[in-house]
Design a protein around this motif. Sequence first.
Motif, mmCIF file in Angstrom:
data_model
loop_
_atom_site.group_PDB
_atom_site.id
_atom_site.type_symbol
_atom_site.label_atom_id
_atom_site.label_comp_id
_atom_site.label_asym_id
_atom_site.label_seq_id
_atom_site.Cartn_x
_atom_site.Cartn_y
_atom_site.Cartn_z
ATOM 1 N N ILE A 16 0.843 -1.200 0.000
ATOM 2 C CA ILE A 16 0.000 0.000 0.000
ATOM 3 C C ILE A 16 0.870 1.239 0.000
ATOM 4 O O ILE A 16 0.654 2.181 -0.778
ATOM 5 N N LEU A 17 1.857 1.259 0.874
ATOM 6 C CA LEU A 17 2.768 2.405 0.946
ATOM 7 C C LEU A 17 3.479 2.612 -0.381
ATOM 8 O O LEU A 17 3.628 3.743 -0.864
ATOM 9 N N LYS A 18 3.902 1.517 -0.994
ATOM 10 C CA LYS A 18 4.598 1.617 -2.290
ATOM 11 C C LYS A 18 3.647 2.119 -3.367
ATOM 12 O O LYS A 18 4.020 2.975 -4.183
ATOM 13 N N HIS A 19 2.423 1.622 -3.378
ATOM 14 C CA HIS A 19 1.454 2.019 -4.403
ATOM 15 C C HIS A 19 1.186 3.517 -4.360
ATOM 16 O O HIS A 19 1.095 4.170 -5.414
ATOM 17 N N PHE A 20 1.045 4.060 -3.147
ATOM 18 C CA PHE A 20 0.744 5.487 -2.999
ATOM 19 C C PHE A 20 2.005 6.336 -2.852
ATOM 20 O O PHE A 20 1.901 7.538 -2.579
ATOM 21 N N ASP A 21 3.168 5.716 -3.012
ATOM 22 C CA ASP A 21 4.458 6.412 -2.943
ATOM 23 C C ASP A 21 4.609 7.158 -1.616
ATOM 24 O O ASP A 21 4.904 8.348 -1.564
ATOM 25 N N LEU A 22 4.384 6.399 -0.528
ATOM 26 C CA LEU A 22 4.437 6.967 0.801
ATOM 27 C C LEU A 22 5.676 6.476 1.550
ATOM 28 O O LEU A 22 6.117 5.346 1.359
ATOM 29 N N ALA A 23 6.210 7.330 2.388
ATOM 30 C CA ALA A 23 7.331 6.951 3.246
ATOM 31 C C ALA A 23 6.791 6.145 4.420
ATOM 32 O O ALA A 23 5.608 5.813 4.481
ATOM 33 N N LEU A 24 7.637 5.841 5.398
ATOM 34 C CA LEU A 24 7.213 4.989 6.505
ATOM 35 C C LEU A 24 7.467 5.654 7.856
ATOM 36 O O LEU A 24 8.238 5.158 8.671
ATOM 37 N N PRO A 25 6.817 6.790 8.122
ATOM 38 C CA PRO A 25 6.831 7.299 9.495
ATOM 39 C C PRO A 25 5.742 6.599 10.297
ATOM 40 O O PRO A 25 4.954 5.837 9.758
ATOM 41 N N ASN A 26 5.693 6.860 11.589
ATOM 42 C CA ASN A 26 4.648 6.247 12.406
ATOM 43 C C ASN A 26 3.267 6.820 12.100
ATOM 44 O O ASN A 26 2.265 6.125 12.209
ATOM 45 N N HIS A 27 3.231 8.097 11.725
ATOM 46 C CA HIS A 27 1.944 8.745 11.437
ATOM 47 C C HIS A 27 2.120 9.565 10.174
ATOM 48 O O HIS A 27 2.985 10.435 10.105
ATOM 49 N N GLU A 29 0.027 11.615 6.905
ATOM 50 C CA GLU A 29 -1.225 12.194 6.431
ATOM 51 C C GLU A 29 -1.207 12.347 4.917
ATOM 52 O O GLU A 29 -0.194 12.740 4.335
ATOM 53 N N THR A 30 -2.336 12.004 4.285
ATOM 54 C CA THR A 30 -2.520 12.234 2.861
ATOM 55 C C THR A 30 -3.841 12.989 2.700
ATOM 56 O O THR A 30 -4.617 13.101 3.654
ATOM 57 N N PRO A 31 -4.139 13.489 1.505
ATOM 58 C CA PRO A 31 -5.387 14.239 1.334
ATOM 59 C C PRO A 31 -6.644 13.418 1.598
ATOM 60 O O PRO A 31 -7.679 13.975 1.995
ATOM 61 N N THR A 32 -6.603 12.097 1.370
ATOM 62 C CA THR A 32 -7.822 11.302 1.474
ATOM 63 C C THR A 32 -7.833 10.308 2.632
ATOM 64 O O THR A 32 -8.898 9.876 3.055
ATOM 65 N N PHE A 33 -6.665 9.912 3.121
ATOM 66 C CA PHE A 33 -6.601 9.007 4.264
ATOM 67 C C PHE A 33 -5.272 9.212 4.991
ATOM 68 O O PHE A 33 -4.300 9.700 4.411
ATOM 69 N N ASP A 34 -5.262 8.847 6.262
ATOM 70 C CA ASP A 34 -4.042 8.916 7.057
ATOM 71 C C ASP A 34 -3.616 7.511 7.435
ATOM 72 O O ASP A 34 -4.416 6.571 7.443
ATOM 73 N N VAL A 35 -2.334 7.365 7.753
ATOM 74 C CA VAL A 35 -1.764 6.067 8.109
ATOM 75 C C VAL A 35 -1.164 6.154 9.503
ATOM 76 O O VAL A 35 -0.435 7.098 9.824
ATOM 77 N N LEU A 36 -1.476 5.162 10.336
ATOM 78 C CA LEU A 36 -0.899 5.078 11.677
ATOM 79 C C LEU A 36 -0.292 3.702 11.868
ATOM 80 O O LEU A 36 -0.988 2.694 11.794
ATOM 81 N N ILE A 37 1.023 3.670 12.102
ATOM 82 C CA ILE A 37 1.726 2.433 12.449
ATOM 83 C C ILE A 37 1.874 2.434 13.969
ATOM 84 O O ILE A 37 2.560 3.285 14.535
ATOM 85 N N THR A 38 1.239 1.478 14.638
ATOM 86 C CA THR A 38 1.142 1.543 16.096
ATOM 87 C C THR A 38 2.270 0.833 16.826
ATOM 88 O O THR A 38 2.588 1.165 17.967
ATOM 89 N N GLY A 39 2.870 -0.168 16.192
ATOM 90 C CA GLY A 39 3.713 -1.108 16.921
ATOM 91 C C GLY A 39 2.887 -2.321 17.303
ATOM 92 O O GLY A 39 1.657 -2.301 17.286
#
Length: 210
Positions: A16-27, A29-39
């Motif tokens: 998913i991260l690769k598809h949307f060209d996103l880095a890997l921080p814990n939190h 934000e994108t215009p349409t959805f946010d990502v939270l990596i909790t541990g």
Amino acid sequence: MKTLMVAATGFEIKNILKHFDLALPNHLETPTFDVLITGVGMTATAFALGRTLQPEKYNQVLNLGIAGSFNTSFSPGTLVQVSTETFAELGAEDRDQFLPIEALGFGESRLTAIPTQQPLSPPLPLAKGITVNKVHGHQPSIEAVKSRLAPDVESMEGAAVLYSCNQLNIPCIQVRAISNFVEPRNRENWKIELAIENLNDWAIRFLTNA
């Protein structure tokens, strides 16, 4: 408002991260959805959600991850929607009997997800989940928890996500990909890459409404 996508590890949502060209921080934000990596685990998940989840910002949570299956109908690679969860170890032992927290009068261990206004289409098989600190890998304990709770799947975070969402009255969609059957620990039978590929392909379609 937006969807908050929650996962224990970046590895579980790597495609998913690769598809949307996103880095890997814990939190993130994108215009349409946010990502939270909790541990990994309930404590890390509850802490991360306590810092991030805001009802005025998010209209739903999408919880993604892999899971072990007690249900032989859910083979490795299968996707399921976990609609109910139980904190499997929250309670007390009374000799050979387990007393859930409800029996002690101190709270609730069983949770049901608040449904979203729009159900998944096409729907995924519904599964009953348990959340554990110690995943099962010993036949006597496997048989004991099956007898006590009759779960379909187990994870280490699901109930913590549902609890956090229910406390704030936020709908939650928990989708798990089966990586293995719950059995005496046997890594040769695990299908983690298959599970992650299927989970990520589904989530990309969901997030892009494809």
